[in-house]
Write a protein that holds these residues in place. Structure first.
Motif, PDB file in Angstrom:
ATOM      1  N   LEU A   1       0.834  -1.202   0.000  1.00 57.96           N
ATOM      2  CA  LEU A   1       0.000   0.000   0.000  1.00 57.96           C
ATOM      3  C   LEU A   1       0.873   1.259   0.000  1.00 57.96           C
ATOM      4  N   ARG A   2       1.972   1.212   0.764  1.00 54.48           N
ATOM      5  CA  ARG A   2       2.876   2.362   0.741  1.00 54.48           C
ATOM      6  C   ARG A   2       3.463   2.552  -0.668  1.00 54.48           C
ATOM      7  N   SER A   3       3.838   1.461  -1.293  1.00 57.11           N
ATOM      8  CA  SER A   3       4.366   1.545  -2.654  1.00 57.11           C
ATOM      9  C   SER A   3       3.303   2.047  -3.629  1.00 57.11           C
ATOM     10  N   LEU A   4       2.048   1.641  -3.389  1.00 62.85           N
ATOM     11  CA  LEU A   4       0.948   2.107  -4.233  1.00 62.85           C
ATOM     12  C   LEU A   4       0.751   3.616  -4.078  1.00 62.85           C
ATOM     13  N   ALA A   5       0.826   4.088  -2.823  1.00 64.80           N
ATOM     14  CA  ALA A   5       0.695   5.529  -2.588  1.00 64.80           C
ATOM     15  C   ALA A   5       1.814   6.300  -3.272  1.00 64.80           C
ATOM     16  N   LEU A   6       3.036   5.735  -3.206  1.00 61.94           N
ATOM     17  CA  LEU A   6       4.151   6.401  -3.867  1.00 61.94           C
ATOM     18  C   LEU A   6       3.975   6.385  -5.382  1.00 61.94           C
ATOM     19  N   SER A   7       3.446   5.282  -5.907  1.00 57.40           N
ATOM     20  CA  SER A   7       3.184   5.209  -7.341  1.00 57.40           C
ATOM     21  C   SER A   7       2.164   6.245  -7.764  1.00 57.40           C
ATOM     22  N   ARG A   8       1.147   6.421  -6.938  1.00 58.12           N
ATOM     23  CA  ARG A   8       0.144   7.436  -7.233  1.00 58.12           C
ATOM     24  C   ARG A   8       0.762   8.824  -7.239  1.00 58.12           C
ATOM     25  N   SER A   9       1.640   9.065  -6.271  1.00 56.57           N
ATOM     26  CA  SER A   9       2.321  10.355  -6.228  1.00 56.57           C
ATOM     27  C   SER A   9       3.200  10.558  -7.452  1.00 56.57           C
ATOM     28  N   LEU A  10       3.888   9.482  -7.875  1.00 53.48           N
ATOM     29  CA  LEU A  10       4.719   9.572  -9.075  1.00 53.48           C
ATOM     30  C   LEU A  10       3.873   9.833 -10.320  1.00 53.48           C
ATOM     31  N   ALA A  11       2.691   9.225 -10.387  1.00 48.98           N
ATOM     32  CA  ALA A  11       1.806   9.451 -11.524  1.00 48.98           C
ATOM     33  C   ALA A  11       1.335  10.900 -11.561  1.00 48.98           C
ATOM     34  N   ASP A  12       0.985  11.441 -10.369  1.00 50.07           N
ATOM     35  CA  ASP A  12       0.572  12.839 -10.308  1.00 50.07           C
ATOM     36  C   ASP A  12       1.708  13.764 -10.740  1.00 50.07           C
ATOM     37  N   GLN A  13       2.907  13.441 -10.253  1.00 48.02           N
ATOM     38  CA  GLN A  13       4.058  14.261 -10.626  1.00 48.02           C
ATOM     39  C   GLN A  13       4.338  14.160 -12.115  1.00 48.02           C
ATOM     40  N   GLY A  14       4.188  12.958 -12.671  1.00 48.62           N
ATOM     41  CA  GLY A  14       4.387  12.781 -14.112  1.00 48.62           C
ATOM     42  C   GLY A  14       3.397  13.582 -14.926  1.00 48.62           C
ATOM     43  N   LEU A  15       2.130  13.589 -14.490  1.00 51.75           N
ATOM     44  CA  LEU A  15       1.136  14.402 -15.193  1.00 51.75           C
ATOM     45  C   LEU A  15       1.473  15.880 -15.120  1.00 51.75           C
ATOM     46  N   SER A  16       1.946  16.309 -13.957  1.00 45.72           N
ATOM     47  CA  SER A  16       2.351  17.707 -13.825  1.00 45.72           C
ATOM     48  C   SER A  16       3.524  18.029 -14.749  1.00 45.72           C
ATOM     49  N   ASP A  17       4.474  17.092 -14.843  1.00 46.48           N
ATOM     50  CA  ASP A  17       5.609  17.304 -15.746  1.00 46.48           C
ATOM     51  C   ASP A  17       5.164  17.383 -17.198  1.00 46.48           C
ATOM     52  N   VAL A  18       4.213  16.521 -17.557  1.00 47.57           N
ATOM     53  CA  VAL A  18       3.712  16.541 -18.930  1.00 47.57           C
ATOM     54  C   VAL A  18       3.041  17.875 -19.225  1.00 47.57           C
TER      55      VAL A  18
END
Length: 379
Positions: free
Chosen positions: A226-243
């Motif tokens: 679950l912690r890894s999932l939360a981090l993945s979600r954060s990475l996805a949000d950051q990736g969208l922001s970068d895009v």
């Protein structure tokens, strides 16, 4: 371009053909009325001159240098009939063709003067043999000199026109090359933005997915997954922001640098539970989008490195606007002890390459108890 050149060639051809046809018609009429009896050989001279003139008109555009020979012949041949002619037909034909020769760009000045001297000598010799009065051949010599001067005047005008056309062609060629270079630069920038954003985001997400798979399948660690999932979600949000930032940069409507840095620092502090502050010194000035994105990417990489090597330590980001440049400082305390398993990556190299693409400089290294990253761009 080819069609334009063809039209210009055709226009020049008709520009010469019309006067030539009119001159030929007048010459034939004049010769028919004035050629004296027993001087039929004058017809031969006139015919050779007219044929040479027409030959020059026919081949001058395709073979300009070779066409100078018939043009010179058209000028020299009638000069030998000056003494036998009872009118000025021979002199007129010589002057017309000599003026055409002198106004061309192909022959050199020496060739023009040599033909003028040759024609003048032929006129004088023919006039003396034909016992013409000195007033007649002196007037003919004056006419020859005048038409050569007129030809030189037109030649100078055509030279200036040709130079202007060459300069215009060079300017168009330089513009075309500049547009092509700008297009290639833009394609390179797009490829770099896509690579930096998509490759980084997808790579980080793939690592987290592998971690989640390992935690769930091999270790049955639901909380860790679950912690890894939360981090993945954060990475996805950051990736969208970068895009979004990359798209904005390509559209030249990227956010103001202080606002973007302030949001980046606040997000970093919240996600890493780390004290992080942003300070701006001086009055904000707009920068080109390429420089703005370069400074944002460098700040993000510097914050990532701070989280890796000095986790939990306070980070400060300072944006400064001195005259003629913009400076970005990212500072964090040095790690108490280096990680023995750490191997140098390509983060600093990538930061330096990125700042050099916008004519900036990057300085990194320890400054007392702190690690300092300073980026400068013109502005």
């Amino acid at each position: 371009m080819t069609d334009a050149v063809s039209d210009e060639v055709e226009e020049r051809r008709w520009r010469w053909a019309a006067p030539a046809a009119g001159t030929a018609l007048l010459a034939v009429t004049q010769m028919t009325a004035t050629v004296p009896a027993g001087a039929g050989w004058l017809w031969v001279l006139y015919a050779v001159s007219s044929a040479s003139w027409l030959l020059w008109i026919g081949i001058s555009e395709r073979f300009p240098r070779a066409a100078l020979l018939p043009l010179a012949a058209a000028s020299a041949v009638p000069a030998f009939g000056t003494g036998a002619a009872t009118d000025g037909t021979a002199v007129i034909m010589t002057c017309i063709t000599l003026a055409a020769f002198a106004s061309r760009l192909e022959p050199g000045t020496v060739a023009i003067i040599a033909l003028m001297v040759f024609d003048a000598a032929a006129i004088v010799a023919s006039s003396l043999l034909g016992h013409r009065p000195s007033e007649a051949w002196l007037g003919a010599l004056g006419a020859v000199v005048i038409v050569v001067l007129v030809g030189f005047t037109r030649r100078g005008h055509l030279t200036r026109v040709a130079q202007a056309e060459r300069l215009l062609h060079q300017e168009r060629l330089a513009h075309t090359r500049g547009v092509r270079a700008a297009t290639l630069d833009e394609r390179t920038r797009i490829a770099r933005e896509i690579h930096d954003v998509v490759a980084h985001s997808l790579g980080a997400l793939r690592v987290q997915l592998e971690v989640m798979h390992t935690l769930l399948v091999e270790e049955n660690d639901t909380e860790g997954a679950l912690r890894s999932l939360a981090l993945s979600r954060s990475l996805a949000d950051q990736g969208l922001s970068d895009v979004r930032d990359a798209v904005a940069a390509l559209r030249e409507d990227v956010r103001a640098l202080p606002d973007a840095l302030n949001e980046l620092v606040r997000t970093f502090g919240r996600e890493h539970d780390t004290p992080a502050d942003f300070t701006m010194l001086g009055e904000h000035r707009d920068l080109p989008s390429a420089q703005t994105i370069a400074l944002l990417r460098i700040c993000r990489e510097a914050l990532t490195n701070a989280a890796k090597h000095a986790a939990g330590e306070a980070v400060s980001v300072e944006l400064e606007y001195p005259p003629d440049e913009v400076r970005l400082h990212v500072r964090n305390p040095l790690a108490a002890a280096p990680d023995p398993g750490h191997t140098p990556g390509y983060g600093l190299t990538g930061m330096r390459e990125r700042i050099e693409l916008v004519d900036g400089t990057l300085v990194t290294g320890p400054d007392g108890r702190f690690w300092d990253v300073t980026a400068r761009v013109p502005g």
